[in-house]
Design a protein around this motif. Structure first.
Motif, mmCIF file in Angstrom:
data_model
loop_
_atom_site.group_PDB
_atom_site.id
_atom_site.type_symbol
_atom_site.label_atom_id
_atom_site.label_comp_id
_atom_site.label_asym_id
_atom_site.label_seq_id
_atom_site.Cartn_x
_atom_site.Cartn_y
_atom_site.Cartn_z
ATOM 1 N N MET A 1 12.581 -13.825 -22.306
ATOM 2 C CA MET A 1 12.175 -12.427 -22.353
ATOM 3 C C MET A 1 13.019 -11.614 -21.380
ATOM 4 N N ARG A 2 13.224 -10.370 -21.728
ATOM 5 C CA ARG A 2 14.030 -9.462 -20.906
ATOM 6 C C ARG A 2 13.132 -8.585 -20.065
ATOM 7 N N THR A 3 13.711 -7.961 -19.062
ATOM 8 C CA THR A 3 12.971 -6.985 -18.264
ATOM 9 C C THR A 3 13.418 -5.589 -18.663
ATOM 10 N N TYR A 4 12.459 -4.661 -18.602
ATOM 11 C CA TYR A 4 12.717 -3.274 -18.972
ATOM 12 C C TYR A 4 12.085 -2.368 -17.930
ATOM 13 N N ASP A 5 12.714 -1.240 -17.673
ATOM 14 C CA ASP A 5 12.171 -0.233 -16.768
ATOM 15 C C ASP A 5 11.590 0.905 -17.591
ATOM 16 N N TYR A 6 10.383 1.322 -17.214
ATOM 17 C CA TYR A 6 9.709 2.445 -17.867
ATOM 18 C C TYR A 6 9.379 3.493 -16.824
ATOM 19 N N LYS A 7 9.457 4.750 -17.219
ATOM 20 C CA LYS A 7 9.135 5.844 -16.303
ATOM 21 C C LYS A 7 8.017 6.696 -16.882
ATOM 22 N N CYS A 8 7.103 7.061 -15.995
ATOM 23 C CA CYS A 8 6.034 7.992 -16.345
ATOM 24 C C CYS A 8 6.405 9.337 -15.724
ATOM 25 N N ASP A 9 6.610 10.355 -16.544
ATOM 26 C CA ASP A 9 6.976 11.671 -16.025
ATOM 27 C C ASP A 9 5.809 12.350 -15.318
ATOM 28 N N PHE A 10 4.594 11.944 -15.640
ATOM 29 C CA PHE A 10 3.403 12.538 -15.024
ATOM 30 C C PHE A 10 3.310 12.174 -13.543
ATOM 31 N N ASN A 11 3.500 10.891 -13.223
ATOM 32 C CA ASN A 11 3.371 10.459 -11.819
ATOM 33 C C ASN A 11 4.703 10.060 -11.185
ATOM 34 N N GLU A 16 8.911 -1.880 -13.672
ATOM 35 C CA GLU A 16 9.701 -2.887 -14.373
ATOM 36 C C GLU A 16 8.756 -3.939 -14.936
ATOM 37 N N VAL A 17 8.894 -4.224 -16.223
ATOM 38 C CA VAL A 17 8.063 -5.244 -16.868
ATOM 39 C C VAL A 17 8.937 -6.158 -17.723
ATOM 40 N N ARG A 18 8.406 -7.339 -17.961
ATOM 41 C CA ARG A 18 9.091 -8.320 -18.796
ATOM 42 C C ARG A 18 8.321 -8.434 -20.109
ATOM 43 N N HIS A 19 9.049 -8.286 -21.219
ATOM 44 C CA HIS A 19 8.421 -8.463 -22.522
ATOM 45 C C HIS A 19 9.481 -8.735 -23.577
ATOM 46 N N MET A 21 11.649 -8.255 -27.070
ATOM 47 C CA MET A 21 12.307 -7.074 -27.641
ATOM 48 C C MET A 21 11.432 -6.406 -28.695
ATOM 49 N N ALA A 22 10.554 -7.154 -29.329
ATOM 50 C CA ALA A 22 9.699 -6.607 -30.379
ATOM 51 C C ALA A 22 8.558 -5.760 -29.837
ATOM 52 N N ASP A 23 8.184 -5.960 -28.574
ATOM 53 C CA ASP A 23 7.085 -5.192 -27.982
ATOM 54 C C ASP A 23 7.499 -3.743 -27.761
ATOM 55 N N GLU A 24 6.567 -2.833 -28.003
ATOM 56 C CA GLU A 24 6.785 -1.418 -27.732
ATOM 57 C C GLU A 24 5.683 -0.918 -26.808
ATOM 58 N N ILE A 25 6.071 -0.394 -25.674
ATOM 59 C CA ILE A 25 5.115 0.162 -24.714
ATOM 60 C C ILE A 25 5.259 1.666 -24.772
ATOM 61 N N CYS A 32 0.697 -0.417 -17.510
ATOM 62 C CA CYS A 32 -0.030 -0.996 -16.374
ATOM 63 C C CYS A 32 -0.632 -2.345 -16.734
ATOM 64 N N GLN A 33 -1.149 -2.464 -17.951
ATOM 65 C CA GLN A 33 -1.719 -3.730 -18.384
ATOM 66 C C GLN A 33 -0.637 -4.808 -18.433
ATOM 67 N N LYS A 34 0.515 -4.475 -18.982
ATOM 68 C CA LYS A 34 1.625 -5.437 -19.078
ATOM 69 C C LYS A 34 2.134 -5.827 -17.692
ATOM 70 N N ALA A 35 2.160 -4.855 -16.761
ATOM 71 C CA ALA A 35 2.662 -5.113 -15.405
ATOM 72 C C ALA A 35 1.603 -5.722 -14.494
ATOM 73 N N GLY A 36 0.334 -5.662 -14.919
ATOM 74 C CA GLY A 36 -0.743 -6.201 -14.102
ATOM 75 C C GLY A 36 -1.046 -5.336 -12.891
ATOM 76 N N ILE A 37 -0.933 -4.012 -13.056
ATOM 77 C CA ILE A 37 -1.200 -3.095 -11.948
ATOM 78 C C ILE A 37 -2.325 -2.133 -12.311
ATOM 79 N N ASP A 38 -2.933 -1.550 -11.299
ATOM 80 C CA ASP A 38 -4.003 -0.572 -11.478
ATOM 81 C C ASP A 38 -3.396 0.763 -11.906
#
Length: 83
Positions: A1-11, A16-19, A21-25, A32-38
C-alpha cells in the motif's frame, strides 16, 4: 500500500495515510478514521483533497515551508537528501 497526503482546507491540517490505490477518501471523518485520529471539532462531512506529492517526494512536515530543506535558496533540482 502507498501513502497519501490529504489536506482539509477548513482546519488547514495535512494528514498522511496509507491505503490502496482503489480507496477514495473524500471527507474529514473518513480521513480521521483511516488515520486513527480524533476528528476534533471539524465536522466529519468536511471535504478533504489528496495532495499531489509526486510519490512521497514531499514530506507532510515540510508542506507550507518557503525555505528549501537544504537552506540553499532555489530548488537544487531534486538532489537534496533532506526531502
Amino acid at each position: 500500500m502507498r501513502t497519501y497526503d490529504y489536506k482539509c482546507d477548513f482546519n488547514e491540517r495535512v494528514i498522511e495515510v496509507r491505503h490502496s490505490m482503489a480507496d477514495e477518501i473524500r471527507s474529514w471523518g473518513e480521513l480521521c478514521q483511516k488515520a486513527g485520529i480524533d476528528p476534533g471539532t471539524t465536522p466529519s462531512d468536511t471535504p478533504v483533497h489528496k495532495l499531489a506529492t509526486g510519490g512521497q517526494i514531499v514530506k507532510s512536515g515540510r508542506l507550507g515551508e518557503t525555505t528549501p530543506p537544504c537552506g540553499q535558496g532555489p530548488c537544487c533540482g531534486g538532489g537534496c537528501s533532506l526531502m
